[in-house]
Design an enzyme around this catalytic site. Structure first.
Site, PDB file in Angstrom:
ATOM      1  N   LYS A  95      43.117  24.318  27.937  1.00 52.38           N
ATOM      2  CA  LYS A  95      41.869  24.207  27.169  1.00 52.38           C
ATOM      3  C   LYS A  95      42.143  23.856  25.714  1.00 52.38           C
ATOM      4  CE  LYS A  95      39.526  27.779  29.926  1.00 52.38           C
ATOM      5  NZ  LYS A  95      38.520  27.081  30.700  1.00 52.38           N
ATOM      6  N   HIS A 125      33.622  36.063  31.111  1.00 50.30           N
ATOM      7  CA  HIS A 125      34.033  35.157  32.184  1.00 50.30           C
ATOM      8  C   HIS A 125      34.580  36.049  33.305  1.00 50.30           C
ATOM      9  CE1 HIS A 125      36.678  32.264  34.264  1.00 50.30           C
ATOM     10  NE2 HIS A 125      36.038  31.290  33.642  1.00 50.30           N
ATOM     11  N   GLN A 140      38.580  30.861  24.948  1.00 45.47           N
ATOM     12  CA  GLN A 140      37.694  29.926  24.255  1.00 45.47           C
ATOM     13  C   GLN A 140      37.795  30.048  22.738  1.00 45.47           C
ATOM     14  OE1 GLN A 140      35.989  27.534  25.657  1.00 45.47           O
ATOM     15  NE2 GLN A 140      36.051  28.133  27.806  1.00 45.47           N
ATOM     16  N   ASP A 197      39.872  38.319  25.525  1.00 43.88           N
ATOM     17  CA  ASP A 197      39.992  37.061  26.245  1.00 43.88           C
ATOM     18  C   ASP A 197      39.764  35.940  25.231  1.00 43.88           C
ATOM     19  OD1 ASP A 197      39.607  34.762  27.652  1.00 43.88           O
ATOM     20  OD2 ASP A 197      38.095  35.573  29.012  1.00 43.88           O
ATOM     21  N   CYS A 217      31.342  30.598  35.848  1.00 43.02           N
ATOM     22  CA  CYS A 217      32.163  31.805  36.060  1.00 43.02           C
ATOM     23  C   CYS A 217      31.692  32.962  35.180  1.00 43.02           C
ATOM     24  CB  CYS A 217      33.652  31.545  35.824  1.00 43.02           C
ATOM     25  SG  CYS A 217      34.346  30.338  36.936  1.00 43.02           S
TER      26      CYS A 217
HETATM   27  C1  PLP Z   1      36.216  32.719  28.403  1.00 38.94           C
HETATM   28  C2  PLP Z   1      37.163  32.319  29.493  1.00 38.94           C
HETATM   29  N1  PLP Z   1      38.049  33.202  29.943  1.00 38.94           N
HETATM   30  C3  PLP Z   1      38.936  32.905  30.898  1.00 38.94           C
HETATM   31  C4  PLP Z   1      38.942  31.676  31.491  1.00 38.94           C
HETATM   32  C5  PLP Z   1      39.937  31.406  32.564  1.00 38.94           C
HETATM   33  O1  PLP Z   1      40.816  30.409  32.179  1.00 38.94           O
HETATM   34  P1  PLP Z   1      41.881  29.856  33.239  1.00 38.94           P
HETATM   35  O2  PLP Z   1      41.071  29.378  34.407  1.00 38.94           O
HETATM   36  O3  PLP Z   1      42.571  28.779  32.516  1.00 38.94           O
HETATM   37  O4  PLP Z   1      42.748  30.999  33.583  1.00 38.94           O
HETATM   38  C6  PLP Z   1      38.029  30.716  31.070  1.00 38.94           C
HETATM   39  C7  PLP Z   1      37.989  29.388  31.725  1.00 38.94           C
HETATM   40  O5  PLP Z   1      36.984  28.746  31.786  1.00 38.94           O
HETATM   41  C8  PLP Z   1      37.122  31.047  30.040  1.00 38.94           C
HETATM   42  O6  PLP Z   1      36.228  30.156  29.594  1.00 38.94           O
END
Ligand code: PLP
Length: 426
Positions: free
Chosen positions: A241, A138, A218, A215, A381
């Site tokens: 999430k 992401h 998810q 990260d 993203c």
């Molecule tokens: C894999 C992953 N990392 C990071 C993020 C970023 O999350 P946030 O926008 O809540 O900071 C997301 C959000 O869609 C994501 O799916």
């Protein structure tokens, strides 16, 4: 029956989520298949936040009055619950705004360590050093590392993906070198659902002296995650999430590393002593939490953790695996649909992105929306990943504790309807 084999009582769960009872466009019942973007929130979370504002509202860590004490208890109680949920010590849980901020916190702490005379070598990043990431990330776990490299003169390297959307690990050993300062890798792709072998990657990285950040935006909402067992140094995720509120996220950091790490944002609440000539900082986690914290959101996140713990994360993962298996089977049967990523549920979570031949993803999304089926369209993203898989954009369905097989069937019916509507091959 163990948690892993327990079944979720989805009817009872759905009754906890007011949004799921709504009808949306054209009077259709909402079919919410966009939990990867943000989950719906149960009454328990909404009530926790409301009750905080009604009965305990005050700034944590400040007032000497009763409400101040209650706010501090709510905030620190949430930290304790989150720590237990991810197998961390309380001092290893830093509260942030979201996963994005948690990752940026580490990236900026590293460049702050680089410019500070007293910066720790562990974090200092110099020209010629390397940051290793992957094409599967992401943007939240890619752009901060690109920027760190720009600020410091370090080099960004990355692991590619295989045609079926797995991480290409053939060159893992050679890509992590003595110059690698940090490896940043997703724990579960938000596009293909792929779950890379993070523990193995961390083992190799640590052998070569690199730090590891995963990260977990998810993964923490969808599978049991034990940060210590995973062996990573840092792990980031968002409350919104995982049934919790917006505006609150978490950075897990190994205690000794947080202890040695300079702050990212500075100001009130994170200082030990302030003089006009300079300041000293509190130990972690307070060192990384400047300003009045998001206490109501912390109360909501604690309620979300309680809710998920009550279901059992093993049962949550098993439920999502069954939905994913059903989606893979059902979508595979539709001519002209190409699923991005692994075609089995092995090492794969519940994000199913796909292309519909001859129909633009935005058109697929719009037709589904007309039918009440909420999905996400675009590059989610994860632009480099889409490029690597040879597509501009995709349609993505993501599942959670409240979804049913019938909703997966509604998705498949909607895709067929979109194909007919746009005269695409079936
Ligand atoms: C894999 C992953 N990392 C990071 C993020 C970023 O999350 P946030 O926008 O809540 O900071 C997301 C959000 O869609 C994501 O799916």
């Amino acid at each position: 029956m163990t948690a892993a084999t327990a079944h979720l009582d989805v009817d009872a769960i759905r009754a906890d989520f007011p949004a799921l009872a709504m009808t949306v466009r054209n009077g259709n019942q909402l079919v919410y298949l966009d939990s990867g973007a943000t989950s719906q929130k149960p009454f328990q979370v909404l009530d926790a936040e409301r009750s905080f504002y009604e009965r305990h509202n005050s700034a944590a860590h400040r007032g000497t009055h009763l409400l101040g004490e209650e706010a501090t208890d709510a905030y620190e109680g949430a930290r304790e619950k989150v720590a237990a949920f991810i197998g961390a010590d309380i001092g290893e849980v830093v509260v942030t705004k979201n996963a994005t901020e948690a990752i940026n916190l580490v990236a900026y702490a590293m460049s702050n360590a680089t410019v500070a005379a007293a910066g720790s070598d562990r974090f200092r990043v110099l020209p010629g050093d390397e940051i290793l990431t992957t094409e599967m990330e992401h943007h939240a776990n890619l752009v901060p590392w690109q920027q760190l490299c720009e600020r410091t003169g370090a080099t960004l390297r990355w692991l590619g993906v295989t045609p079926d959307g797995r991480l290409d690990l053939d060159r893992l050993d050679s890509m992590i070198t003595g110059r690698t300062k940090l490896v940043a890798v997703t724990h579960q792709s938000n596009v293909t659902g792929t779950i890379p072998p993070v523990a193995e990657i961390a083992r190799v990285a640590h052998e070569k002296g690199a730090l590891v950040l995963t990260d977990a935006a998810q993964s923490v909402p969808h599978q049991p995650v034990d940060a210590a067992a995973l062996g990573v140094d840092f792990l980031a995720f968002s409350g919104h999430k995982m049934l919790g509120p917006y505006g609150i996220g978490v950075l897990f950091g190994r205690a000794d590393l947080l202890e040695a790490m300079p702050p990212f944002l500075t100001g009130g609440s994170m200082i030990e002593m302030v003089r006009m000539e300079g300041s000293t900082f509190l130990p972690p986690p307070q060192r990384f939490e400047p300003g009045v914290p998001a206490v109501a959101e912390a109360a909501g996140l604690a309620a979300a953790v309680d809710y998920l713990s009550g279901l059992g994360m093993g049962a949550v993962a098993a439920h999502e695996e069954s939905l994913t298996a059903h989606a893979l089977d059902t979508l595979r049967e539709i001519n002209g649909v190409r699923i991005l990523g692994p075609d089995t549920t092995k090492d794969r979570g519940g994000a199913v992105a796909f292309e519909v031949e001859g129909v633009h993803p935005h058109d697929v999304g719009q037709v589904l929306d007309e039918l009440g089926v909420a999905v996400r369209t675009g590059h989610h993203c994860a632009w480099p990943l889409h490029r690597a898989l040879g597509v501009q954009a995709s349609t993505r369905a993501t599942f959670y504790v409240y979804n049913t097989h019938a909703e997966v069937d509604a998705l498949a019916d909607g895709i067929r309807y979109a194909q007919r509507f746009f005269g695409a091959r079936q």
